[in-house]
Enzyme design. Structure first.
Site, short mmCIF file in Angstrom:
data_model
loop_
_atom_site.label_atom_id
_atom_site.label_comp_id
_atom_site.label_asym_id
_atom_site.label_seq_id
_atom_site.Cartn_x
_atom_site.Cartn_y
_atom_site.Cartn_z
N GLY A 40 0.81 -1.22 0.00
CA GLY A 40 0.00 0.00 0.00
C GLY A 40 0.85 1.26 0.00
N GLU A 44 4.56 5.90 -7.94
CA GLU A 44 4.75 5.64 -9.38
C GLU A 44 5.36 4.25 -9.64
OE1 GLU A 44 4.18 6.73 -12.53
OE2 GLU A 44 2.73 8.05 -11.60
N HIS A 46 4.74 1.44 -7.99
CA HIS A 46 3.61 0.50 -8.00
C HIS A 46 2.76 0.69 -9.26
CE1 HIS A 46 4.11 1.20 -3.47
NE2 HIS A 46 4.43 -0.07 -3.64
N GLN A 157 12.06 -4.52 -9.86
CA GLN A 157 13.50 -4.77 -9.78
C GLN A 157 14.11 -4.02 -8.59
OE1 GLN A 157 15.52 -6.81 -11.20
NE2 GLN A 157 17.44 -5.92 -10.44
N LYS A 158 13.42 -3.00 -8.11
CA LYS A 158 13.86 -2.26 -6.91
C LYS A 158 14.19 -3.24 -5.78
CE LYS A 158 13.56 0.80 -3.42
NZ LYS A 158 12.65 0.27 -2.47
N ARG A 196 8.75 4.37 1.77
CA ARG A 196 9.54 4.83 2.92
C ARG A 196 10.20 6.20 2.67
NH1 ARG A 196 10.58 -1.00 3.62
NH2 ARG A 196 9.72 -1.56 5.65
P1 AMP Z 1 5.92 -2.76 -1.69
O1 AMP Z 1 4.59 -2.11 -1.51
O2 AMP Z 1 7.07 -1.93 -1.22
O3 AMP Z 1 5.96 -4.18 -1.18
O4 AMP Z 1 6.12 -2.88 -3.25
C1 AMP Z 1 5.22 -3.61 -4.04
C2 AMP Z 1 5.85 -3.93 -5.35
O5 AMP Z 1 6.23 -2.73 -6.01
C3 AMP Z 1 7.12 -4.78 -5.21
O6 AMP Z 1 7.14 -5.76 -6.25
C4 AMP Z 1 8.20 -3.76 -5.39
O7 AMP Z 1 9.41 -4.32 -5.91
C5 AMP Z 1 7.57 -2.82 -6.39
N1 AMP Z 1 8.23 -1.51 -6.32
C6 AMP Z 1 8.42 -0.76 -5.21
N2 AMP Z 1 9.10 0.38 -5.51
C7 AMP Z 1 9.33 0.33 -6.84
C8 AMP Z 1 9.98 1.20 -7.77
N3 AMP Z 1 10.53 2.35 -7.38
N4 AMP Z 1 10.03 0.84 -9.06
C9 AMP Z 1 9.47 -0.33 -9.48
N5 AMP Z 1 8.84 -1.19 -8.66
C10 AMP Z 1 8.76 -0.87 -7.36
#
Ligand code: AMP
Length: 308
Positions: A40, A44, A46, A157-158, A196
């Site tokens: 959540g 951008e 996501h 890929q982050k 974050r």
């Molecule tokens: P999170 O909500 O942080 O668990 O992220 C959900 C998904 O979004 C995960 O597959 C992350 O790798 C991806 N994600 C998070 N930040 C980025 C970003 N800056 N660029 C591309 N994908 C991202």
């Protein structure tokens, strides 16, 4: 319950908001399903995954679940930013068909006792700094994959280690979905988008840009070395990132690592893609980032030792 809202998912309009597993399992409008799991507080990064899913799949499912299992006791679960209304608006704008928003008792009802662990991969890199994190990630994703049943799952890929580990887990457990890894989306100054980043104050935000700067400098150095000497030394790249970041007073470096991108194993003479990854604290905020540096001619030299 009244958790189902919205129009026909294939007609555009409001995404359906699904709160329980039964509703989610019952959501089968037909056609390939693309799935984007998140914690959540969408940004951008996501949205880029949702757009890719929208392009490639007839049905797009987003999950928003702040998974307690992947946070350590000293970590930021309670502080993690949330804005469900904004998330829903962004989901609608991205053309999402269904948003799965279970609560913790739905995902982990009393008696829940299973843990998915990916030996070998879970203890490296991030796993060293965050014990138990990847067991939490693998467990929730195995459960979500079973509930959503997608044809494709989109991740970033982050979180490079997460991508490698989840690919392994899906192969080992026989999940038929295809895992699609999308490029890291960055702010204008290079900082990788992350929920974050909201923790950073102005000064910290400016300092955080040193992280991508250091990684890009290493990537540029690798390209130069390839041109001039026919190869590069992964250890020297790692040292370059470390040197750059040690010079930043507000950035407290945790690790920099150079690994074989597909396996996270050591870089060898035949390695084609080197993952340069790092974690650092800027103030209280822990940030991670990475770049992949391609070897144009693996085996052509340059690799000498794992050090500067
Ligand atoms: P999170 O909500 O942080 O668990 O992220 C959900 C998904 O979004 C995960 O597959 C992350 O790798 C991806 N994600 C998070 N930040 C980025 C970003 N800056 N660029 C591309 N994908 C991202």
């Amino acid at each position: 319950m009244s958790g189902v809202t919205g129009d026909n998912p294939l007609m555009g309009g409001e995404p359906r908001v699904l709160y329980d597993i039964g509703q989610m399992r019952g959501f089968r409008p037909g056609g390939p399903v693309g799935f984007v799991p998140t914690l959540g507080y969408l940004h951008e990064g996501h949205l880029s995954l949702l757009r890719r899913a929208r392009e490639e799949c007839r049905v797009v499912v987003l999950s928003i679940f702040l998974n307690p299992l992947q946070f350590g006791p000293e970590e930021d679960l309670d502080l993690y930013p949330r804005d469900p209304e904004r998330d829903l608006r962004l989901a609608r704008e991205a053309g999402v068909d269904a948003v799965f928003v279970p609560d913790a008792s739905e995902m982990y009802p009393e008696g829940f006792s299973t843990e998915v662990r990916v030996r070998g991969l879970e203890d490296l890199l991030e796993g060293r700094s965050r014990p138990g994190h990847f067991a939490g990630v693998a467990t929730v994703l195995a459960r979500l994959l079973n509930i959503v049943g997608p044809d494709r799952m989109y991740m970033g890929q982050k979180d490079a280690q997460q991508a490698v580990l989840v690919r392994r887990m899906m192969a080992d457990l026989g999940f038929p979905a295809r895992l699609v890894i999308c490029p890291t989306v960055r702010e204008e100054d290079g900082l990788a988008m992350s929920s974050r980043n909201a923790y950073l104050d102005e000064e910290e935000r400016a300092a955080a840009a040193a992280i991508p700067r250091a990684l890009f400098a290493a990537r540029d150095a690798a390209r130069r070395a390839e041109r001039e000497t026919g190869g590069f030394d992964a250890g020297a790249l790692r040292a370059l990132v470390e040197r750059e970041l040690r010079g930043e007073p507000l950035v407290e470096l945790e690790y920099v690592s150079a690994d074989e991108a597909g396996s996270l194993g050591p870089v060898g003479p035949e390695t084609r893609e080197v993952l340069l990854s790092c974690a650092a604290r800027v103030g209280k905020t822990r940030l991670i980032d990475n770049v992949v540096v391609e070897r144009l001619r693996p085996g052509a030299g340059g690799e000498r030792k794992d050090g500067p």
